[in-house]
Structure formats: structure tokens, C-alpha cells
Motif scaffolding. Structure first.
Motif, PDB file in Angstrom:
ATOM      1  N   LYS A 116       0.817  -1.211   0.000  1.00 19.39           N
ATOM      2  CA  LYS A 116       0.000   0.000   0.000  1.00 19.39           C
ATOM      3  C   LYS A 116       0.850   1.259   0.000  1.00 19.39           C
ATOM      4  CE  LYS A 116      -2.605  -0.945   3.562  1.00 19.39           C
ATOM      5  NZ  LYS A 116      -3.577  -0.906   4.628  1.00 19.39           N
ATOM      6  N   GLU A 117       0.217   2.348  -0.323  1.00 27.22           N
ATOM      7  CA  GLU A 117       0.916   3.643  -0.327  1.00 27.22           C
ATOM      8  C   GLU A 117       1.549   3.863   1.043  1.00 27.22           C
ATOM      9  OE1 GLU A 117       2.477   6.600  -2.310  1.00 27.22           O
ATOM     10  OE2 GLU A 117       1.183   5.096  -3.194  1.00 27.22           O
ATOM     11  N   ASN A 118       2.766   4.297   1.054  1.00 27.71           N
ATOM     12  CA  ASN A 118       3.527   4.487   2.278  1.00 27.71           C
ATOM     13  C   ASN A 118       4.404   5.717   2.096  1.00 27.71           C
ATOM     14  OD1 ASN A 118       5.997   4.063   4.041  1.00 27.71           O
ATOM     15  ND2 ASN A 118       4.727   2.354   4.730  1.00 27.71           N
ATOM     16  N   GLU A 119       4.588   6.500   3.162  1.00 29.38           N
ATOM     17  CA  GLU A 119       5.395   7.717   3.052  1.00 29.38           C
ATOM     18  C   GLU A 119       6.804   7.426   2.530  1.00 29.38           C
ATOM     19  OE1 GLU A 119       6.567   9.686   6.704  1.00 29.38           O
ATOM     20  OE2 GLU A 119       6.505   7.791   7.779  1.00 29.38           O
ATOM     21  N   LEU A 120       7.316   6.242   2.812  1.00 26.73           N
ATOM     22  CA  LEU A 120       8.670   5.899   2.380  1.00 26.73           C
ATOM     23  C   LEU A 120       8.753   5.658   0.875  1.00 26.73           C
ATOM     24  CD1 LEU A 120       9.674   3.590   5.324  1.00 26.73           C
ATOM     25  CD2 LEU A 120      10.383   5.940   4.910  1.00 26.73           C
ATOM     26  N   LYS A 121       7.643   5.313   0.263  1.00 22.78           N
ATOM     27  CA  LYS A 121       7.649   5.117  -1.187  1.00 22.78           C
ATOM     28  C   LYS A 121       7.898   6.432  -1.916  1.00 22.78           C
ATOM     29  CE  LYS A 121       5.421   0.863  -2.036  1.00 22.78           C
ATOM     30  NZ  LYS A 121       6.479   0.174  -2.678  1.00 22.78           N
ATOM     31  N   LYS A 122       7.504   7.529  -1.302  1.00 24.71           N
ATOM     32  CA  LYS A 122       7.679   8.841  -1.929  1.00 24.71           C
ATOM     33  C   LYS A 122       9.065   9.411  -1.671  1.00 24.71           C
ATOM     34  CE  LYS A 122       2.828   9.771  -1.299  1.00 24.71           C
ATOM     35  NZ  LYS A 122       1.992   9.967  -0.166  1.00 24.71           N
ATOM     36  N   ASN A 123       9.695   9.019  -0.561  1.00 26.28           N
ATOM     37  CA  ASN A 123      10.994   9.585  -0.199  1.00 26.28           C
ATOM     38  C   ASN A 123      11.788   8.554   0.595  1.00 26.28           C
ATOM     39  OD1 ASN A 123      13.179  11.079   0.559  1.00 26.28           O
ATOM     40  ND2 ASN A 123      12.051  12.585   1.731  1.00 26.28           N
ATOM     41  N   ILE A 124      12.554   7.705  -0.111  1.00 28.71           N
ATOM     42  CA  ILE A 124      13.290   6.644   0.578  1.00 28.71           C
ATOM     43  C   ILE A 124      14.452   7.186   1.400  1.00 28.71           C
ATOM     44  CG2 ILE A 124      12.615   4.863  -1.071  1.00 28.71           C
ATOM     45  CD1 ILE A 124      15.355   5.026  -2.316  1.00 28.71           C
ATOM     46  N   GLU A 125      14.804   8.446   1.196  1.00 33.24           N
ATOM     47  CA  GLU A 125      15.884   9.046   1.982  1.00 33.24           C
ATOM     48  C   GLU A 125      15.353   9.885   3.143  1.00 33.24           C
ATOM     49  OE1 GLU A 125      18.328  11.077  -0.875  1.00 33.24           O
ATOM     50  OE2 GLU A 125      19.414   9.243  -1.346  1.00 33.24           O
ATOM     51  N   LEU A 126      14.088   9.703   3.483  1.00 35.59           N
ATOM     52  CA  LEU A 126      13.459  10.489   4.543  1.00 35.59           C
ATOM     53  C   LEU A 126      14.235  10.416   5.861  1.00 35.59           C
ATOM     54  CD1 LEU A 126      10.967  12.198   5.370  1.00 35.59           C
ATOM     55  CD2 LEU A 126       9.825  10.041   5.924  1.00 35.59           C
ATOM     56  N   TYR A 127      14.775   9.253   6.160  1.00 39.32           N
ATOM     57  CA  TYR A 127      15.479   9.070   7.428  1.00 39.32           C
ATOM     58  C   TYR A 127      16.989   8.895   7.242  1.00 39.32           C
ATOM     59  CZ  TYR A 127      10.777   8.533   9.179  1.00 39.32           C
ATOM     60  OH  TYR A 127       9.453   8.742   9.497  1.00 39.32           O
ATOM     61  N   LYS A 128      17.512   9.373   6.126  1.00 45.14           N
ATOM     62  CA  LYS A 128      18.953   9.267   5.869  1.00 45.14           C
ATOM     63  C   LYS A 128      19.735   9.945   6.990  1.00 45.14           C
ATOM     64  CE  LYS A 128      22.553  10.280   2.581  1.00 45.14           C
ATOM     65  NZ  LYS A 128      22.847  10.252   1.170  1.00 45.14           N
ATOM     66  N   GLY A 129      20.739   9.225   7.505  1.00 46.96           N
ATOM     67  CA  GLY A 129      21.581   9.764   8.568  1.00 46.96           C
ATOM     68  C   GLY A 129      21.026   9.555   9.964  1.00 46.96           C
ATOM     69  N   LYS A 130      19.830   8.985  10.071  1.00 44.64           N
ATOM     70  CA  LYS A 130      19.231   8.689  11.383  1.00 44.64           C
ATOM     71  C   LYS A 130      19.650   7.280  11.794  1.00 44.64           C
ATOM     72  CE  LYS A 130      17.296  12.625  10.930  1.00 44.64           C
ATOM     73  NZ  LYS A 130      18.230  13.698  10.972  1.00 44.64           N
ATOM     74  N   TRP A 131      19.305   6.893  13.011  1.00 48.99           N
ATOM     75  CA  TRP A 131      19.807   5.640  13.576  1.00 48.99           C
ATOM     76  C   TRP A 131      18.676   4.735  14.041  1.00 48.99           C
ATOM     77  CZ3 TRP A 131      25.073   4.501  13.858  1.00 48.99           C
ATOM     78  CH2 TRP A 131      25.924   5.547  13.492  1.00 48.99           C
ATOM     79  N   ILE A 132      18.923   3.430  13.979  1.00 46.00           N
ATOM     80  CA  ILE A 132      18.040   2.406  14.528  1.00 46.00           C
ATOM     81  C   ILE A 132      18.889   1.421  15.314  1.00 46.00           C
ATOM     82  CG2 ILE A 132      16.225   2.530  12.764  1.00 46.00           C
ATOM     83  CD1 ILE A 132      17.578   0.163  11.354  1.00 46.00           C
ATOM     84  N   LEU A 133      18.254   0.686  16.190  1.00 45.46           N
ATOM     85  CA  LEU A 133      18.951  -0.388  16.897  1.00 45.46           C
ATOM     86  C   LEU A 133      19.098  -1.588  15.961  1.00 45.46           C
ATOM     87  CD1 LEU A 133      17.224  -0.078  20.363  1.00 45.46           C
ATOM     88  CD2 LEU A 133      19.638   0.322  19.860  1.00 45.46           C
ATOM     89  N   ALA A 134      20.194  -2.286  16.068  1.00 42.32           N
ATOM     90  CA  ALA A 134      20.456  -3.422  15.184  1.00 42.32           C
ATOM     91  C   ALA A 134      19.575  -4.622  15.503  1.00 42.32           C
ATOM     92  CB  ALA A 134      21.937  -3.825  15.277  1.00 42.32           C
TER      93      ALA A 134
END
Length: 191
Positions: A90-108
Motif C-alpha cells: 500500500k501507499e507508504n510515506e517511504l515510497k515517496k521519499n526513501i531518503e526520509l530518514y537518511k543519517g538517522k539511527w536504529i537499533l540493530a
């Protein structure tokens, strides 16, 4: 004839624009995925141990997952290069901008990498190294499919863990053996 050429040009341009968004997902970064079997959201942090800026809800559509490209790791954290939702969910905000969270961090934790679904003798299978280089000793070699958990990266190498016969194994996977697809297999590439 002009109509045929025009149709061909439109078709090619549509295909090229559809591929443009995902072309940065190939050989330049370690890739991993967050399984659609997970029930907890993925928390996105501004920086290491920093403020939570967003959370990605678990995907509920069958066979949909988050695929991440990772540019760096530190102490159990992964730096996001980009994220995409696959396949055509389904439509998802990430489909429009895959670099939305570029440079941000997640836990492994809970980030996965698979190895190819092959059925060969272990001596001919995927190699897991003690260190991120081809001259290192092997920690394990598998001729069967494995789902591994990403721990850290070093360049294009991924340090992963998995269990075999109730024993935890940790090793480094070279880029050619990493597969960021949870329900399909990547092709096995021999040395």
C-alpha cells in the motif's frame, strides 16, 4: 510506426523512473530487512542514544517488509542510508521519499540478513569469517539457507549471528552472500 516508437519511448521512460528510486539499494551498502513477522515498531532516532523522531509501524500486508541500506554501525546501532517498503505494498510515506530518514539511527536488534537458499555440501557453501576479510579464518560454512541477525557492519561486510544445533554462531559475511529478502532467495554466487 511513429505510434509504436512513441509507445516504446513511454514504456522505457516509465521503467527507468520506476527503477530510479531503488537503484541506490544494490551494491553500495549493506542491506538488511525488518521482518513482517515482528510486532514492535521500528524506532528511528535522531542520533546514537538520542531522541526518538519517528516510529515505523509493523507492516500488516502479507509479504511486505522494510528494507534498509546501512552506511555505518556503532555499538549495536545502525545508521540509515535509506529505507524502502517492498514489494508493491500500500501507499507508504517511504515510497515517496526513501531518503526520509537518511543519517538517522536504529537499533540493530531484529534486523535480518539471509543467505541464499542452497542445498550443497557445507564445504561448498557460504563462508562466515572471524574477521571482515577474505584471509581470515572461518567461523562457519553453510550449505543451507540461514536467517541471521545483523550485529554490525564494516564497509560492505556484515557481522551476523545465528543458531545452529542450539549453538550461537557469529561471523562476518561478505557482500555477495548477503540477502535482504525475507521470502525469496538471492542467487548464490560462488567464489
Amino acid at each position: 510506426m511513429k505510434k509504436l516508437i512513441l509507445i516504446l519511448i513511454i514504456f522505457i521512460s516509465i521503467n527507468l523512473s520506476a527503477q530510479k528510486g531503488s537503484e541506490i539499494f544494490f551494491d553500495e551498502f549493506v542491506e538488511c530487512y525488518y521482518s513482517n513477522k515482528e510486532t514492535e515498531p521500528i524506532l528511528i532516532y535522531e542520533n546514537l542514544n538520542g531522541k526518538i523522531i519517528s516510529e515505523l509501524k509493523p507492516l500488516t500486508e502479507l509479504n511486505c517488509w522494510y528494507k534498509f541500506s546501512i552506511s555505518e554501525s556503532k555499538n549495536g546501532w545502525l545508521k540509515i542510508e535509506n529505507i524502502i517498503v517492498l514489494p508493491n505494498c500500500k501507499e507508504n510515506e517511504l515510497k515517496k521519499n526513501i531518503e526520509l530518514y537518511k543519517g538517522k539511527w536504529i537499533l540493530a536488534s531484529k534486523m535480518k540478513i539471509n543467505i541464499s537458499d542452497l542445498d550443497v555440501e557445507p564445504k561448498n557453501g557460504v563462508k562466515f569469517f572471524n574477521k571482515p576479510n577474505l584471509t581470515s579464518d572461518l567461523s562457519y560454512q553453510s550449505g543451507k539457507f540461514l536467517e541471521t541477525e545483523l550485529i554490525e557492519i564494516n564497509g560492505l561486510w556484515a557481522r551476523v549471528s545465528f543458531e545452529v544445533n542450539e549453538k550461537k554462531v557469529i561471523g562476518w559475511l561478505q557482500r555477495k552472500d548477503q540477502c535482504a529478502y525475507p521470502w525469496t532467495s538471492c542467487p548464490f554466487q560462488s567464489d
